[in-house]
Design a protein around this motif. Structure first.
Motif, PDB file in Angstrom:
ATOM      1  N   GLY A  32      27.086 -49.750 -11.459  1.00 38.70           N
ATOM      2  CA  GLY A  32      25.609 -50.095 -11.066  1.00 38.70           C
ATOM      3  C   GLY A  32      25.159 -50.671 -10.392  1.00 38.70           C
ATOM      4  O   GLY A  32      24.099 -50.511  -9.287  1.00 38.70           O
ATOM      5  N   LEU A  35      24.640 -47.192  -7.577  1.00 43.55           N
ATOM      6  CA  LEU A  35      23.505 -46.615  -8.417  1.00 43.55           C
ATOM      7  C   LEU A  35      21.934 -47.253  -7.876  1.00 43.55           C
ATOM      8  O   LEU A  35      21.025 -46.917  -6.966  1.00 43.55           O
ATOM      9  CB  LEU A  35      22.830 -46.451  -9.244  1.00 43.55           C
ATOM     10  CG  LEU A  35      24.934 -45.443 -10.634  1.00 43.55           C
ATOM     11  CD1 LEU A  35      24.061 -46.061 -12.361  1.00 43.55           C
ATOM     12  CD2 LEU A  35      24.319 -43.977 -10.542  1.00 43.55           C
ATOM     13  N   GLU A  36      21.903 -48.730  -7.841  1.00 47.48           N
ATOM     14  CA  GLU A  36      20.732 -49.430  -7.475  1.00 47.48           C
ATOM     15  C   GLU A  36      20.992 -49.404  -6.175  1.00 47.48           C
ATOM     16  O   GLU A  36      19.501 -48.897  -5.348  1.00 47.48           O
ATOM     17  CB  GLU A  36      21.630 -50.775  -7.446  1.00 47.48           C
ATOM     18  CG  GLU A  36      20.879 -51.549  -8.716  1.00 47.48           C
ATOM     19  CD  GLU A  36      21.373 -53.111  -8.354  1.00 47.48           C
ATOM     20  OE1 GLU A  36      20.243 -53.747  -8.107  1.00 47.48           O
ATOM     21  OE2 GLU A  36      22.182 -53.731  -8.183  1.00 47.48           O
ATOM     22  N   THR A  45      20.515 -48.781 -13.896  1.00 48.19           N
ATOM     23  CA  THR A  45      21.308 -49.315 -13.221  1.00 48.19           C
ATOM     24  C   THR A  45      21.629 -50.737 -14.002  1.00 48.19           C
ATOM     25  O   THR A  45      23.249 -50.971 -13.998  1.00 48.19           O
ATOM     26  CB  THR A  45      20.932 -49.680 -12.322  1.00 48.19           C
ATOM     27  OG1 THR A  45      19.901 -50.743 -12.423  1.00 48.19           O
ATOM     28  CG2 THR A  45      21.032 -48.772 -10.744  1.00 48.19           C
TER      29      THR A  45
END
Length: 618
Positions: A32, A35-36, A45
């Motif tokens: 996550g 991806l952020e 995310t």
């Protein structure tokens, strides 16, 4: 990602590691985060972070379940993430993670952990200044290079350096639940040693400070050598710092220093006081003893002469005591609870006979803050309710998040109504079982009911997340601030006051929004908050979640002094987390809180009558 070739827990001929649920959760949180940083869509995310929370809290050994071909249903974990869990369980690796790690240096994920730095800033730092680690960031901030990036300033650099220092400090301290886990393990290891009479924690852990550095143990024993030998030789010992006849110190593998003190049988009283502390408390106590003609040390009270020196020869006299209560009584004081030993007024109160009768876990009749899988909890509503019921509570309030908090799957109004129906059906079953005499034996005489509440988001613009009509339909409402935390003091205070002044808001949850060592407190005008909470009758929560412990002790004591009511709640997202009320109780005791100060020491009928009678409530 774990390396199977070096993982000591790896099993089987192919050395595939058996990852714990916590390790699995950390991997998905990292996905996550990466991806952020890459700038992926928020919903993606959020999905990984939500799944990571559920994975960490699952009561099922997920690797074993997936390897057995029986993956459990996990709320918020769809087919794509379930497939990745399956790959991790079988191989110990995840191709998707490895691909992301090539695109996003791991050091950038670590930067994201610094308070106040978001994913866009991390990407800026990397692309414009080539920063790829916390160390790079620290040097750049110290050299004043961050302010060359648009939107960053000298103030930002100072905040980042402060955040890095906080992370470094945090790494050397433990939260209470981790300290308790280590203490329990140490006690289990030493129990059964020849001659051991008692083994108890001391130091700041016994006083229940909100974070712990080193650990202290007190061993009352007839065979000190045997206890010390077993202590230093336990498998968890990384190194022996010191070893003598009466004490020893070790460093645990990957953990803190632990000091062990050996006490002769029947002489524990002064040793327990001395090694529990605090230092300031002990200094005051030693001064009281000296005023009465005695020198106090851990070994006991030693008679002193007119010159202030200990008497010798036939005049020498040492007084020892089996209990702390006897030792305090020797200097004319009642027993002072460990949580109060901070030289914060306890001596004056003890001498005046006004020490408070502190709240205990057994005083709670229910818990006002918990979550189910309908928002960001790990279990169905029924499972959470049954767990609370078997604690002997008369009530538990289900407070799933409201609609604007997307990261927590907040409930839109139609889902609120669906949840309400489930609660009504459960309560009808509970009532029938109580009438038939088939309820769990822990059920109190008044029975158990699941109350319907919500954790109401106070939005960035200060508006409440549901309208008044919907709020009026809940049994109890807790409200909180989660977003736009960097607003000005006036803006944040106004938002909090909007919640307090609503006749439909009963409790302000985790009022400062802090996470210990990770996230700063909201910058509020606290005396104004306390004054308004007292005026409106709005309760302020002492949240027992170990990373929160919010309100902090000093604020809780101030709030009570200004006439505020408190609640002590778990904020449980998992059945095991219902135990968090115990940590809340420990902080309330440190804040001199009594049962009368806490709303959820009241019966269910009295609680609901209080809600109905809140000023302005229709």
């Amino acid at each position: 990602m774990p390396d199977p070739s070096s993982d000591p827990s790896a099993t089987g001929p192919d050395l595939v590691p058996h990852l714990t649920n916590g390790e699995l959760g950390r991997i998905f949180h990292e996905i996550g985060d990466m991806l952020e940083i890459k700038g992926e869509l928020v919903f993606k995310t959020v999905a990984y972070h939500r799944a990571a929370d559920v994975i960490e809290r699952s009561p099922v050994d997920l690797v074993a379940a997936y390897r057995a071909g029986k993956p459990p249903r996990l709320a918020g974990v769809g087919p794509a993430i379930s497939d990745k869990l399956d790959e991790l369980a079988r191989t110990g690796h995840l191709a998707f993670y490895d691909k992301l790690a090539l695109e996003v240096p791991p050091g950038l994920v670590a930067i994201l952990g610094i308070p106040g730095i978001g994913p866009k800033t991390v990407l800026q730092l990397h692309t414009e200044l080539g920063i790829a680690s916390v160390e790079d960031l620290q040097v750049a901030a110290q050299e004043g290079r961050l302010r060359t990036i648009r939107g960053l300033s000298g103030k930002t650099e100072a905040q980042i350096l402060e955040g890095i220092a906080r992370i470094e400090t945090r790494s050397s301290r433990m939260l209470l639940d981790r300290a308790a886990e280590l203490v329990d393990g140490l006690i289990a290891t030493l129990e059964g040693t020849d001659g051991l009479v008692s083994l108890t924690p001391a130091g700041s852990f016994r006083r229940r400070r909100e974070s712990i550095g080193d650990l202290d143990l007190l061993a009352e024993t007839a065979d000190g050598a045997a206890v010390i030998e077993r202590f230093v030789g336990q498998p968890a010992t990384e190194s022996v710092i010191g070893q003598g006849t009466y004490k020893a110190a070790i460093r645990l593998r990957g953990g803190p220093q632990v000091d062990l003190m050996v006490v002769p049988p029947g002489e524990r009283g002064t040793y327990a006081i001395h090694f529990t502390g605090s230092k300031e408390h002990n200094v005051r106590l030693r001064a009281m003893a000296r005023d009465r003609g005695w020198s106090l040390s851990e070994k006991g009270f030693l008679r002193i002469g007119e010159d202030g020196e200990p008497l010798t020869g036939d005049a020498a006299e040492l007084r020892t005591f089996a209990t702390e209560a006897e030792a305090y009584a020797f200097v004319g004081l009642p027993y002072i609870e460990p949580e109060l030993r901070e030289d914060a007024g306890e001596f004056e109160a003890a001498e005046a006979g006004t020490l408070p009768a502190l709240i205990t876990l057994g005083d709670l009749r229910g818990d006002l803050h918990s979550h189910s899988e309908w928002s960001d909890g790990a279990f169905p509503i029924e499972v959470m309710a049954e767990a609370a019921r078997r604690r002997g509570y008369a009530y538990q309030v289900l407070t799933d998040h409201t609609q604007s908090l997307a990261i927590a799957r907040g409930l839109a109004p139609d889902r609120v109504e669906q949840e309400r129906d489930i609660i009504a059906q459960l309560n009808a079953r509970f009532a029938a079982e109580e009438a038939a005499g088939t309820a769990p034996p822990e059920t109190p005489a008044e029975g158990f009911r699941l109350l319907h509440g919500c954790e109401l988001e106070i939005r960035a613009d200060g508006a409440l997340d549901y309208d008044d009509d919907l709020l009026a339909s809940f049994d109890l409402v807790v409200a909180s601030v989660h977003v736009a935390r960097r607003q000005s003091r006036d803006e944040l205070t106004t938002r909090t006051l909007n919640g307090i002044r609503s006749p439909h808001v009963d409790v302000i949850a985790h009022p400062s929004g802090r996470k210990i060592g990770e996230r700063d407190d909201l910058d509020l005008d606290w005396d104004l908050v306390f004054a308004e909470a007292a005026r409106t009758g709005t309760v302020l929560e002492m949240n027992g979640s170990p990373p929160r412990l919010d309100l902090a002790v000093e604020r809780a004591r101030r709030a009570v002094s200004m006439g505020c009511l408190l609640s002590i709640d778990s904020d449980a997202h998992h059945t095991d987390e219902l135990d968090y009320v115990g940590w809340g109780i420990s902080q309330a005791r440190r804040a001199w809180v009594t049962p009368a100060d806490v709303i959820n020491t009241r019966s269910r009928a009295d609680l609901l009558a209080w809600v109905a009678g809140k000023p302005g409530r229709v």
